[in-house]
Write a protein that holds these residues in place. Sequence first.
Motif, PDB file in Angstrom:
ATOM      1  N   MET A   1      65.915  44.837 -35.443  1.00 33.36           N
ATOM      2  CA  MET A   1      66.247  44.267 -34.141  1.00 33.36           C
ATOM      3  C   MET A   1      65.657  45.153 -33.045  1.00 33.36           C
ATOM      4  O   MET A   1      64.979  46.140 -33.325  1.00 33.36           O
ATOM      5  N   ASN A   2      65.884  44.788 -31.791  1.00 34.39           N
ATOM      6  CA  ASN A   2      65.433  45.621 -30.685  1.00 34.39           C
ATOM      7  C   ASN A   2      66.121  46.980 -30.726  1.00 34.39           C
ATOM      8  O   ASN A   2      67.252  47.078 -31.210  1.00 34.39           O
ATOM      9  N   PRO A   3      65.467  48.041 -30.259  1.00 34.84           N
ATOM     10  CA  PRO A   3      64.155  48.054 -29.619  1.00 34.84           C
ATOM     11  C   PRO A   3      63.002  47.968 -30.624  1.00 34.84           C
ATOM     12  O   PRO A   3      63.079  48.541 -31.710  1.00 34.84           O
ATOM     13  N   ARG A   4      61.968  47.242 -30.236  1.00 32.55           N
ATOM     14  CA  ARG A   4      60.776  47.082 -31.046  1.00 32.55           C
ATOM     15  C   ARG A   4      59.547  47.275 -30.153  1.00 32.55           C
ATOM     16  O   ARG A   4      59.643  47.097 -28.946  1.00 32.55           O
ATOM     17  N   PRO A   5      58.415  47.642 -30.776  1.00 31.61           N
ATOM     18  CA  PRO A   5      58.191  47.789 -32.206  1.00 31.61           C
ATOM     19  C   PRO A   5      58.991  48.946 -32.793  1.00 31.61           C
ATOM     20  O   PRO A   5      59.369  49.880 -32.092  1.00 31.61           O
ATOM     21  N   VAL A   6      59.213  48.857 -34.088  1.00 32.48           N
ATOM     22  CA  VAL A   6      60.086  49.798 -34.772  1.00 32.48           C
ATOM     23  C   VAL A   6      59.404  51.141 -35.034  1.00 32.48           C
ATOM     24  O   VAL A   6      60.070  52.125 -35.328  1.00 32.48           O
ATOM     25  N   HIS A   7      58.090  51.193 -34.927  1.00 31.92           N
ATOM     26  CA  HIS A   7      57.346  52.420 -35.243  1.00 31.92           C
ATOM     27  C   HIS A   7      57.821  53.600 -34.401  1.00 31.92           C
ATOM     28  O   HIS A   7      58.085  53.469 -33.204  1.00 31.92           O
ATOM     29  N   HIS A   8      57.958  54.744 -35.081  1.00 36.07           N
ATOM     30  CA  HIS A   8      58.350  56.008 -34.464  1.00 36.07           C
ATOM     31  C   HIS A   8      59.795  56.001 -33.981  1.00 36.07           C
ATOM     32  O   HIS A   8      60.163  56.767 -33.096  1.00 36.07           O
ATOM     33  N   ARG A   9      60.600  55.144 -34.583  1.00 31.93           N
ATOM     34  CA  ARG A   9      62.029  55.101 -34.290  1.00 31.93           C
ATOM     35  C   ARG A   9      62.830  55.170 -35.589  1.00 31.93           C
ATOM     36  O   ARG A   9      62.304  54.934 -36.672  1.00 31.93           O
ATOM     37  N   ILE A  10      64.126  55.458 -35.459  1.00 33.52           N
ATOM     38  CA  ILE A  10      65.069  55.155 -36.522  1.00 33.52           C
ATOM     39  C   ILE A  10      65.300  53.654 -36.414  1.00 33.52           C
ATOM     40  O   ILE A  10      65.834  53.189 -35.405  1.00 33.52           O
ATOM     41  N   PRO A  11      64.891  52.855 -37.403  1.00 29.41           N
ATOM     42  CA  PRO A  11      64.913  51.396 -37.236  1.00 29.41           C
ATOM     43  C   PRO A  11      66.315  50.832 -37.014  1.00 29.41           C
ATOM     44  O   PRO A  11      67.252  51.154 -37.753  1.00 29.41           O
ATOM     45  N   ASN A  12      66.423  49.993 -35.992  1.00 27.78           N
ATOM     46  CA  ASN A  12      67.678  49.298 -35.722  1.00 27.78           C
ATOM     47  C   ASN A  12      67.719  48.065 -36.625  1.00 27.78           C
ATOM     48  O   ASN A  12      67.475  46.942 -36.196  1.00 27.78           O
ATOM     49  N   PHE A  13      68.045  48.289 -37.867  1.00 31.05           N
ATOM     50  CA  PHE A  13      67.867  47.283 -38.909  1.00 31.05           C
ATOM     51  C   PHE A  13      68.858  46.121 -38.802  1.00 31.05           C
ATOM     52  O   PHE A  13      69.985  46.280 -38.319  1.00 31.05           O
ATOM     53  N   VAL A  14      68.415  44.965 -39.263  1.00 27.42           N
ATOM     54  CA  VAL A  14      69.272  43.790 -39.338  1.00 27.42           C
ATOM     55  C   VAL A  14      70.427  44.090 -40.290  1.00 27.42           C
ATOM     56  O   VAL A  14      70.222  44.550 -41.420  1.00 27.42           O
ATOM     57  N   GLY A  15      71.633  43.845 -39.854  1.00 32.71           N
ATOM     58  CA  GLY A  15      72.807  44.133 -40.675  1.00 32.71           C
ATOM     59  C   GLY A  15      73.392  45.513 -40.446  1.00 32.71           C
ATOM     60  O   GLY A  15      74.246  45.959 -41.220  1.00 32.71           O
ATOM     61  N   ALA A  16      72.971  46.186 -39.376  1.00 32.06           N
ATOM     62  CA  ALA A  16      73.472  47.543 -39.106  1.00 32.06           C
ATOM     63  C   ALA A  16      74.989  47.568 -38.945  1.00 32.06           C
ATOM     64  O   ALA A  16      75.660  48.506 -39.386  1.00 32.06           O
ATOM     65  N   SER A  17      75.550  46.526 -38.324  1.00 35.44           N
ATOM     66  CA  SER A  17      77.004  46.510 -38.133  1.00 35.44           C
ATOM     67  C   SER A  17      77.731  46.308 -39.459  1.00 35.44           C
ATOM     68  O   SER A  17      78.840  46.825 -39.650  1.00 35.44           O
ATOM     69  N   ALA A  18      77.110  45.556 -40.379  1.00 43.86           N
ATOM     70  CA  ALA A  18      77.717  45.386 -41.700  1.00 43.86           C
ATOM     71  C   ALA A  18      77.702  46.699 -42.471  1.00 43.86           C
ATOM     72  O   ALA A  18      78.666  47.047 -43.162  1.00 43.86           O
ATOM     73  N   ALA A  19      76.620  47.445 -42.357  1.00 45.64           N
ATOM     74  CA  ALA A  19      76.555  48.761 -42.999  1.00 45.64           C
ATOM     75  C   ALA A  19      77.582  49.711 -42.376  1.00 45.64           C
ATOM     76  O   ALA A  19      78.199  50.521 -43.083  1.00 45.64           O
ATOM     77  N   ALA A  20      77.769  49.607 -41.065  1.00 47.69           N
ATOM     78  CA  ALA A  20      78.775  50.433 -40.392  1.00 47.69           C
ATOM     79  C   ALA A  20      80.173  50.106 -40.909  1.00 47.69           C
ATOM     80  O   ALA A  20      81.016  50.994 -41.086  1.00 47.69           O
ATOM     81  N   ALA A  21      80.428  48.819 -41.174  1.00 50.02           N
ATOM     82  CA  ALA A  21      81.735  48.424 -41.708  1.00 50.02           C
ATOM     83  C   ALA A  21      81.949  49.015 -43.101  1.00 50.02           C
ATOM     84  O   ALA A  21      83.062  49.419 -43.456  1.00 50.02           O
ATOM     85  N   LYS A  22      80.896  49.067 -43.900  1.00 48.62           N
ATOM     86  CA  LYS A  22      80.992  49.706 -45.217  1.00 48.62           C
ATOM     87  C   LYS A  22      81.335  51.181 -45.059  1.00 48.62           C
ATOM     88  O   LYS A  22      82.192  51.718 -45.772  1.00 48.62           O
ATOM     89  N   LEU A  23      80.664  51.825 -44.129  1.00 44.76           N
ATOM     90  CA  LEU A  23      80.929  53.249 -43.901  1.00 44.76           C
ATOM     91  C   LEU A  23      82.362  53.472 -43.447  1.00 44.76           C
ATOM     92  O   LEU A  23      83.030  54.417 -43.885  1.00 44.76           O
ATOM     93  N   ALA A  24      82.842  52.600 -42.581  1.00 42.90           N
ATOM     94  CA  ALA A  24      84.196  52.764 -42.043  1.00 42.90           C
ATOM     95  C   ALA A  24      85.265  52.628 -43.113  1.00 42.90           C
ATOM     96  O   ALA A  24      86.390  53.091 -42.925  1.00 42.90           O
ATOM     97  N   ASP A  25      84.923  52.004 -44.224  1.00 45.00           N
ATOM     98  CA  ASP A  25      85.894  51.832 -45.302  1.00 45.00           C
ATOM     99  C   ASP A  25      85.887  52.996 -46.286  1.00 45.00           C
ATOM    100  O   ASP A  25      86.693  53.031 -47.217  1.00 45.00           O
ATOM    101  N   LEU A  26      84.986  53.946 -46.089  1.00 43.87           N
ATOM    102  CA  LEU A  26      84.950  55.124 -46.948  1.00 43.87           C
ATOM    103  C   LEU A  26      86.174  56.004 -46.699  1.00 43.87           C
ATOM    104  O   LEU A  26      86.612  56.182 -45.568  1.00 43.87           O
ATOM    105  N   ASP A  27      86.693  56.585 -47.763  1.00 47.12           N
ATOM    106  CA  ASP A  27      87.790  57.543 -47.598  1.00 47.12           C
ATOM    107  C   ASP A  27      87.367  58.691 -46.686  1.00 47.12           C
ATOM    108  O   ASP A  27      88.165  59.184 -45.884  1.00 47.12           O
TER     109      ASP A  27
END
Length: 354
Positions: A110-136
């Motif tokens: 997702m934005n900001p793009r182009p993704v080059h030279h960035r930590i990519p703001n990947f599609v599904g980042a919020s879903a991955a964050a939800a997985k992290l939040a469920d970690l002990d």
Amino acid sequence: MIRLSPGFAINPRFKFNPFVNSEKPAFLPAQIVPRRRNFSRIGSASGDGAAFDAVAYESERLSLDAAAMENMAETARNELESDPDSDPKAWKWVIRKKMWDLMEARNYSMNPRPVHHRIPNFVGASAAAAKLADLDAFRMAEVVKVNPDSPQKQIRFLTLSGEKKLLTPQPRLRTGFFSVVESGLLKPERIIEACTSVGVAKYGRAIGLDEKIKVDLIVLGSVAVNPQTGARLGKGEGFAELEYGMLRYMGAIDDSTPVVTTVHECQLVDDIPLEKLAVHDVPVDIICTPTRVIFTNTPIPKPQGIYWDKLSPEKLQQIRIVRELKKRLEKKTGRKLPTGPSEKLPPTAERKRR
């Protein structure tokens, strides 16, 4: 670049999450420019956000980000054209470019793009964050260190909304070190803003090397990561390693402090050679994608501090807090610490001369 198939150690506690198929964060806007700059002359960053010129801050930050991107592109070209046998970092840039090209071509970012030279703001980042939040490790943490890049914005929100302390580095460590944002000192309506670069500058409290703090969890952004070994590549500036080394010096973390990253499935690779990793490269213990959690059981030793013989004089000159730490250590030990070889630096925004 080889994309790995599923089958790594998946935590069985994770069940279906409605965020998994969402391309935008459930609570936050998707777009935020990564890395930020903190200038004392733009306004005071008091805890209540008083006397802070957000417009001037954002304007200057965006200008410096643009300069950094130009420098980064030039550095990448030079590295990719160098001899892999004589340049120990060239192989990393090959992997980064392949990953950035892939994510752009397939619209995995997702934005900001182009993704080059960035930590990519990947599609599904919020879903991955939800997985992290469920970690002990996250649920039990009181202080969470999170990088300031776009895909981890939702993690910063979950940290503050979960009544935890958020520790985040000041942009490129140019004018300071870390800022601490405490949810208990924020009005509820300010939490979302406090997850942004402007919000951290307004509501965060700058800390130094003498701060007594214990960090319970570290969250890093990644360009590519190996789920079998925990080997990780960032975007090439080396600040995650410096931040980790300074936290070790402060006694804020140790080998047992979990290191987590969130990435898209396509960012899982198997071509990061362990034998070519540097001693200061930080491995990850846990990887969260939008659909699963991977425990790497990494065999890679974690850095024990800053390795001064690897730090170039140019990089040292640009980062005041690192120079301060080196001076302290030299005074304490009574001996001069080594300096690494001069090198063409990874791109960073130069501090403006005033």
